[in-house]
Write a protein that holds these residues in place. Structure first.
Motif, PDB file in Angstrom:
ATOM      1  N   PRO A  36      19.373   4.428  -4.822  1.00  0.00           N
ATOM      2  CA  PRO A  36      19.570   3.811  -6.135  1.00  0.00           C
ATOM      3  C   PRO A  36      18.736   4.446  -7.232  1.00  0.00           C
ATOM      4  N   MET A  37      17.677   5.219  -6.847  1.00  0.00           N
ATOM      5  CA  MET A  37      16.729   5.618  -7.889  1.00  0.00           C
ATOM      6  C   MET A  37      16.056   6.978  -7.747  1.00  0.00           C
ATOM      7  N   ALA A  38      16.126   7.658  -6.619  1.00  0.00           N
ATOM      8  CA  ALA A  38      15.473   8.967  -6.496  1.00  0.00           C
ATOM      9  C   ALA A  38      16.182   9.968  -7.397  1.00  0.00           C
ATOM     10  N   SER A  39      15.485  10.502  -8.392  1.00  0.00           N
ATOM     11  CA  SER A  39      16.173  11.202  -9.487  1.00  0.00           C
ATOM     12  C   SER A  39      15.910  12.697  -9.581  1.00  0.00           C
ATOM     13  N   LEU A  69      22.625   3.868   4.907  1.00  0.00           N
ATOM     14  CA  LEU A  69      21.282   3.559   4.440  1.00  0.00           C
ATOM     15  C   LEU A  69      21.266   3.445   2.921  1.00  0.00           C
ATOM     16  N   VAL A  70      20.512   2.480   2.417  1.00  0.00           N
ATOM     17  CA  VAL A  70      20.162   2.434   1.003  1.00  0.00           C
ATOM     18  C   VAL A  70      18.698   2.833   0.897  1.00  0.00           C
ATOM     19  N   GLY A  71      18.414   3.889   0.143  1.00  0.00           N
ATOM     20  CA  GLY A  71      17.055   4.427  -0.002  1.00  0.00           C
ATOM     21  C   GLY A  71      17.152   5.937  -0.201  1.00  0.00           C
ATOM     22  N   HIS A  72      16.111   6.601  -0.262  1.00  0.00           N
ATOM     23  CA  HIS A  72      14.748   6.141  -0.424  1.00  0.00           C
ATOM     24  C   HIS A  72      14.425   6.009  -1.906  1.00  0.00           C
ATOM     25  N   VAL A  73      13.260   5.489  -2.218  1.00  0.00           N
ATOM     26  CA  VAL A  73      12.854   5.290  -3.604  1.00  0.00           C
ATOM     27  C   VAL A  73      12.306   6.572  -4.207  1.00  0.00           C
ATOM     28  N   ASN A  74      11.340   7.169  -3.529  1.00  0.00           N
ATOM     29  CA  ASN A  74      10.620   8.335  -4.057  1.00  0.00           C
ATOM     30  C   ASN A  74      11.385   9.623  -3.790  1.00  0.00           C
ATOM     31  N   SER A  75      11.478  10.456  -4.806  1.00  0.00           N
ATOM     32  CA  SER A  75      12.243  11.696  -4.676  1.00  0.00           C
ATOM     33  C   SER A  75      11.716  12.582  -3.561  1.00  0.00           C
ATOM     34  N   ILE A 104      17.453   0.093   5.210  1.00  0.00           N
ATOM     35  CA  ILE A 104      16.805   0.071   3.894  1.00  0.00           C
ATOM     36  C   ILE A 104      15.500   0.827   4.054  1.00  0.00           C
ATOM     37  N   GLY A 105      15.419   2.010   3.486  1.00  0.00           N
ATOM     38  CA  GLY A 105      14.228   2.841   3.610  1.00  0.00           C
ATOM     39  C   GLY A 105      13.527   2.975   2.282  1.00  0.00           C
ATOM     40  N   GLY A 106      12.302   2.480   2.201  1.00  0.00           N
ATOM     41  CA  GLY A 106      11.567   2.555   0.943  1.00  0.00           C
ATOM     42  C   GLY A 106      10.157   2.049   1.108  1.00  0.00           C
ATOM     43  N   PRO A 107       9.351   2.162   0.054  1.00  0.00           N
ATOM     44  CA  PRO A 107       7.962   1.709   0.125  1.00  0.00           C
ATOM     45  C   PRO A 107       7.863   0.189  -0.014  1.00  0.00           C
ATOM     46  N   LEU A 108       7.455  -0.462   1.058  1.00  0.00           N
ATOM     47  CA  LEU A 108       7.263  -1.913   1.044  1.00  0.00           C
ATOM     48  C   LEU A 108       5.789  -2.254   0.907  1.00  0.00           C
ATOM     49  N   THR A 109       4.960  -1.218   0.972  1.00  0.00           N
ATOM     50  CA  THR A 109       3.528  -1.331   0.690  1.00  0.00           C
ATOM     51  C   THR A 109       3.170  -0.169  -0.237  1.00  0.00           C
ATOM     52  N   THR A 110       1.914   0.018  -0.536  1.00  0.00           N
ATOM     53  CA  THR A 110       1.387   1.045  -1.445  1.00  0.00           C
ATOM     54  C   THR A 110       1.722   0.698  -2.902  1.00  0.00           C
ATOM     55  N   THR A 111       1.321   1.564  -3.818  1.00  0.00           N
ATOM     56  CA  THR A 111       1.526   1.289  -5.245  1.00  0.00           C
ATOM     57  C   THR A 111       2.983   1.355  -5.653  1.00  0.00           C
ATOM     58  N   SER A 112       3.850   1.904  -4.809  1.00  0.00           N
ATOM     59  CA  SER A 112       5.292   1.956  -5.113  1.00  0.00           C
ATOM     60  C   SER A 112       6.045   0.752  -4.562  1.00  0.00           C
TER      61      SER A 112
END
Length: 383
Positions: free
Chosen positions: A125-128, A99-105, A32-40
């Protein structure tokens, strides 16, 4: 009932020839790769929780024919260089089959070649940003819709259904924000005028002078970004500007947009916010998923259902590949299994199926307003 025999047969990954890659596996890992801290972090934490819920359910039903599935989450901090380090860590672990991720494009694009080179399947799921699946990353899949459909689609909606003609466009300077704003501008120009194009920085807090400097002759604001949208909207209303505020799915976040805007979302002409999936409860099974998620983690803000489905698609593909091989599959097996799969999830009404480039054929776009402290779905945007 027959006993389940763990699939701990020899496992080879794309790093062929490595002794470690030939070791039998007692467990399978899903990254699971994504922002677990920061504003995202709101996006990344909810993604992690939804994936973990899907994995827990699978393990309670014997995992992969008795082999336990383990979630491994690493914080990419919504940062490209950190994301590359995260990708290499997942690639170097032979037990990670997907892997599920990443969030940011921007992070998804920067890590795509790393994952492709090690043969690791990735479902975001969401990088568009279109480049996520337009860059020939052979192991990349995207569950959500693309910005080159979202931006022009919302532009047409505002012109044709709301009569808007003069748009002020703002982006947050990220690959996601700039790309979505570019697509909106292209679509809006077909029937309207872009009065001005501005940019803000991620993490900015005070937008008083920024809003004061706006031109006066616009009838809709379009923001392409994430957390700054709520603060810009709040400042608009504080300064007496009543024009419609619209935003992509970066603002589709109950906590980070509706609550952060402090009531501004229902003032003036209100808002129109895109969502990348229908309201929970509309698709069979989505209401039950929401109840389970909320009982364990609390309120759902945005992409939980899409993250849950991404994990379930990945696990179903691993299971199918293992069945075909009659052994633990290779990473290449998993990629091929995903590409040929059809999966009915809870995020979309139609089953997930993939284009040649790795986009979900069933992804759709919805328009929402805000009703009190929740989003209210009011329309669907066609292709």
């Amino acid at each position: 009932m027959r006993a389940h025999t763990p699939l701990i047969v020899a496992f080879a990954v794309a790093v062929a020839g490595s002794a470690a890659a030939q070791m039998p596996l007692k467990e399978v890992k899903i990254g699971i790769g994504g922002p677990l801290t920061t504003t995202s972090a709101g996006f990344g934490v909810e993604m992690r929780q939804a994936v973990e819920l899907a994995i827990d359910e699978r393990n309670s039903a014997s995992g992969l024919d008795g082999t336990k599935i383990v979630a491994v989450a690493i914080d990419d901090k919504a940062d490209v260089e950190t994301g590359k380090t995260v990708a290499k860590a997942f690639c170097d672990d032979p037990a990670v089959l997907g892997l599920v991720g990443h969030v940011n494009s921007g992070v998804a694009i920067a890590t795509g070649k790393i994952y492709m080179d090690c043969g690791l399947a990735v479902i975001t799921p969401m990088a568009s940003n279109p480049k996520v699946t337009e860059s020939s990353f052979a192991t990349m899949f995207r569950l959500t819709n693309r910005d080159d459909r979202k931006g022009p689609g919302l532009a047409r909606y505002l012109i044709e259904k709301m009569g808007k003609r003069r748009a002020l466009v703002i982006d947050d300077g990220t690959p996601y924000g700039v790309g979505l704003a570019d697509q909106f501008v292209a679509g809006f120009g077909a029937g309207g005028t872009i009065v001005d194009r501005k940019s803000v920085k991620v993490g900015e807090q005070n937008f008083a002078e920024f809003v004061k400097a706006w031109p006066k002759d616009f009838d809709v604001v379009f923001f392409a970004g994430i957390r700054e949208g709520a603060l810009i909207l709040k400042e608009m209303r504080d300064q007496g500007l009543t024009q419609l505020f619209s935003c992509g799915d970066g603002c589709w976040d109950t906590k980070a947009f509706i609550l952060a805007a402090g009531g501004a979302a229902t003032k003036g002409e209100g808002v129109r916010i895109l969502s990348a999936a229908p309201a929970l409860g509309e698709v069979p099974g989505s209401g039950e998923f929401a109840a389970k998620y909320m009982a364990k983690y609390g309120p759902i803000n945005n992409y939980a259902a899409s993250s849950y489905d991404s994990a379930r698609v990945l696990m179903a593909a691993i299971a199918q590949a293992a069945k075909a091989r009659k052994a633990m599959p290779t990473r290449a097996d998993v990629v091929a299994s995903i590409r040929g799969s059809t999966f009915q999830g809870v995020a979309y009404a139609k089953p997930v199926q993939w284009t040649e480039k790795g986009d979900n054929k069933s992804a759709v776009i919805f328009v929402n307003t805000v009703d009190g402290d929740r989003f209210k779905q009011i329309d669907q945007i066609g292709e």
